[in-house]
Write an enzyme that holds these catalytic residues in place. Structure first.
Site, PDB file in Angstrom:
ATOM      1  N   SER A 114       0.639 -10.092  -0.726  1.00 13.48           N
ATOM      2  CA  SER A 114       0.484  -8.637  -0.752  1.00 13.48           C
ATOM      3  C   SER A 114       0.721  -7.959   0.581  1.00 13.48           C
ATOM      4  O   SER A 114       0.942  -6.744   0.624  1.00 13.48           O
ATOM      5  CB  SER A 114      -0.909  -8.272  -1.271  1.00 13.48           C
ATOM      6  N   LYS A 174       0.795  -1.232   0.000  1.00  9.25           N
ATOM      7  CA  LYS A 174       0.000   0.000   0.000  1.00  9.25           C
ATOM      8  C   LYS A 174       0.827   1.283   0.000  1.00  9.25           C
ATOM      9  O   LYS A 174       0.368   2.322  -0.490  1.00  9.25           O
ATOM     10  CB  LYS A 174      -0.934   0.003   1.212  1.00  9.25           C
TER      11      LYS A 174
END
Length: 412
Positions: free
Chosen positions: A312, A58
C-alpha cells in the site's frame, strides 16, 4: 448479486471515483512473486501502490474527496492531519486542484515525510506528539475557520476513491481468489471490498477479502467480535501507516458486512517481510504496506489460492529502515549481538574471533570495555555483532563458544 444497496458506498460510487481519477493517479503494476508462491503453494502477486503518486494509495481518496468540493468550499481551503501518507496525498491533490491545504503533523514526524508534504505545496503545522492530537487540532482549526476537514478514512468519497484499487486488481488479475491488505481506520479495505465483492457477485464468483493488522495495533478483531467500535488503550507498532486505535464508523459498517476475515501479524513478521521484499522483490515498502506479505509468510492465510497482496505504500524513513533491517535479519537468524564477561587477559578476544571464524560466521562489530557498574576489576565486557546464516547456524556459534568455556548472552 451482493446486496450493497444499504451500505454507504456502492460499486457505482467506486466506478464514478475511478472516472474522476482518470489522468490523476497511476495504474500501478502487478508483479508476480515466484519465491513467495513456492513458500505458500499458490500464485502470489503484488499490487504495487508503493509506486503510486506520493508513494501510497492515499492520493486516490484525497483527490476524489476534494474534487467534489463546491467552489465556495475550495475557496476556504482544506485541512488534514497525518503522520505521512495521508498528508502527502492531500498535498498532491490540493496542488492539482489549486486548493490551499494546511496539514497538521505530529512534532516527531519523520523528516522525509515532512519535507515531501511541504514539497508538494502544503502548509505544514507541527502539533502534538501523536496523530490523534494532530487530528484534534485539525478538526478545531476547521471548526474555527470554515476550512474543509479531509478525514483520512471516515468519509464516503475517500472510501470510494480507495476502492478503485479493487477495480484495477480485478482487471489485472481476473482469476484472483484472495486479496490481502493492511487495515488501519478501514477506508482502503472498505472501498476495495465493495468494489470486489459486487463485481465478483456479477460473475458468480467468491473472492476473499482479508485485512491484516499489526498485533499491537489491532482494533478490528475485537470490534468485529463485539459488533461495535472497540478503541484500543495503547497502540505500538513500526507500521505507523495503520497505527489507528479506533476503527472508522463508516468503514466499519461496510467491513463487518463484506470482509471475510481480519488477521494479525507480529513485529518480527513485519520485519522479515520487509527484508524479503527488499531482497527478493527489489521493492522498498513501508511496514504498513508489507503486512499482507507478512501474513502469507507466517502462514496466517489458509488455502489462499491465487493471491494479490497490496503493497500500500513505500514511504519509509531511512532511519526506521535501518532499524527494521537489523530486526528482520535478527528475526531470521541472520544477525545477532552477544555479550560476554571475560577475564582481562591477553588473547581472550583473539580466541573468540577464532571460534567465530571457524564456525564460518562473520563479525561485523565489536565493543570492548572495562568500565561499568556491573564489571568487576580485572574483567572486561565484550559485545560482538555477528552475521549468521540462519537459526541453526546461530545455535552452532553459541554452542562452540560455550564449549570453549565462554558464557555468551544474546542481546538481540
Amino acid at each position: 448479486m451482493t446486496d450493497t444497496g444499504g451500505l454507504p458506498v456502492t460499486l457505482k460510487d467506486v466506478e464514478a471515483a475511478r472516472d474522476l481519477l482518470e489522468g490523476v493517479t497511476e495504474l500501478t503494476p502487478i508483479e508476480s512473486s515466484r519465491a513467495l508462491g513456492r513458500q505458500t503453494g499458490s500464485e502470489v502477486y503484488f499490487k504495487c501502490e508503493n509506486l503510486q503518486r506520493a508513494g501510497s494509495f492515499k492520493v486516490r481518496g484525497a483527490y476524489v474527496r476534494m474534487a467534489r468540493l463546491r467552489a465556495e468550499e475550495r475557496a476556504r481551503g482544506v485541512v488534514a492531519a497525518s503522520a505521512g501518507n495521508h498528508a502527502q496525498g492531500v498535498a498532491v491533490a490540493a496542488s492539482k486542484l489549486g486548493i490551499k491545504a494546511r496539514i497538521f503533523m505530529p512534532v516527531g514526524v519523520a523528516l522525509p515525510k515532512l519535507a515531501a508534504t511541504r514539497g508538494h505545496g502544503a502548509e505544514v503545522i507541527l502539533h502534538g506528539h501523536t496523530v490523534d492530537e494532530a487530528l484534534a487540532e485539525a478538526q478545531r482549526y476547521a471548526d474555527d475557520t470554515g476550512s474543509v476537514f479531509v478525514h483520512p478514512f471516515d468519509n464516503v468519497d475517500v472510501v470510494a476513491g480507495q476502492g478503485t484499487i479493487g477495480l484495477e486488481i480485478l482487471e489485472q488479475v481476473p482469476h484472483v481468489d484472495t486479496i490481502l491488505m493492511g487495515v488501519g481506520g478501514g477506508g482502503l479495505m472498505a472501498g476495495t471490498a465493495v468494489a470486489v465483492k459486487e463485481k465478483a457477485a456479477e460473475l458468480g464468483r467468491h473472492i476473499n477479502i482479508i485485512g491484516v493488522q499489526a498485533e499491537n495495533a489491532a482494533a478490528y478483531p475485537p470490534s468485529l467480535a463485539a459488533d461495535a467500535l472497540v478503541p484500543l488503550q495503547r497502540v505500538s507498532t513500526m507500521a505507523d501507516g495503520i497505527a489507528v486505535g479506533r476503527p472508522g464508523q463508516l468503514p466499519f459498517t461496510i467491513i463487518k458486512e463484506m470482509v471475510d476475515d481480519v488477521v494479525t501479524v507480529s513485529e518480527d513478521a513485519l520485519a522479515r517481510a520487509l527484508i524479503f521484499l527488499l531482497e527478493r522483490a527489489k521493492m522498498v515498502v513501508e511496514p504498513a504496506g508489507a503486512v499482507g506479505v507478512a501474513a502469507l509468510m507466517e502462514g496466517k492465510i489458509e488455502n489462499p489460492g491465487t493471491t494479490v497482496a497490496l503493497l500500500s505504500g513505500g514511504n519509509i524513513d531511512p532511519m526506521l529502515m535501518l532499524k527494521v533491517i537489523q530486526r528482520g535479519l535478527s528475526a531470521a537468524g541472520r544477525f545477532m549481538t552477544i555479550r560476554m564477561m571475560l577475564g582481562d587477559r591477553p588473547g581472550s578476544l583473539a580466541t573468540i574471533s577464532r571460534i567465530i571464524a571457524e564456525t564460518d560466521a562473520n563479525v561485523t562489530g565489536v565493543d570492548h570495555t572495562r568500565l561499568g557498574g556491573s564489571i568487576s576489576m580485572g574483567d572486561v565486557s565484550i559485545t560482538v555483532d555477528i552475521e549468521t546464516k540462519g537459526h541453526d547456524h546461530w545455535d552452532q556459534v553459541l554452542e562452540r563458544l560455550r564449549a570453549e568455556g565462554f558464557n555468551p548472552v544474546v542481546v538481540h
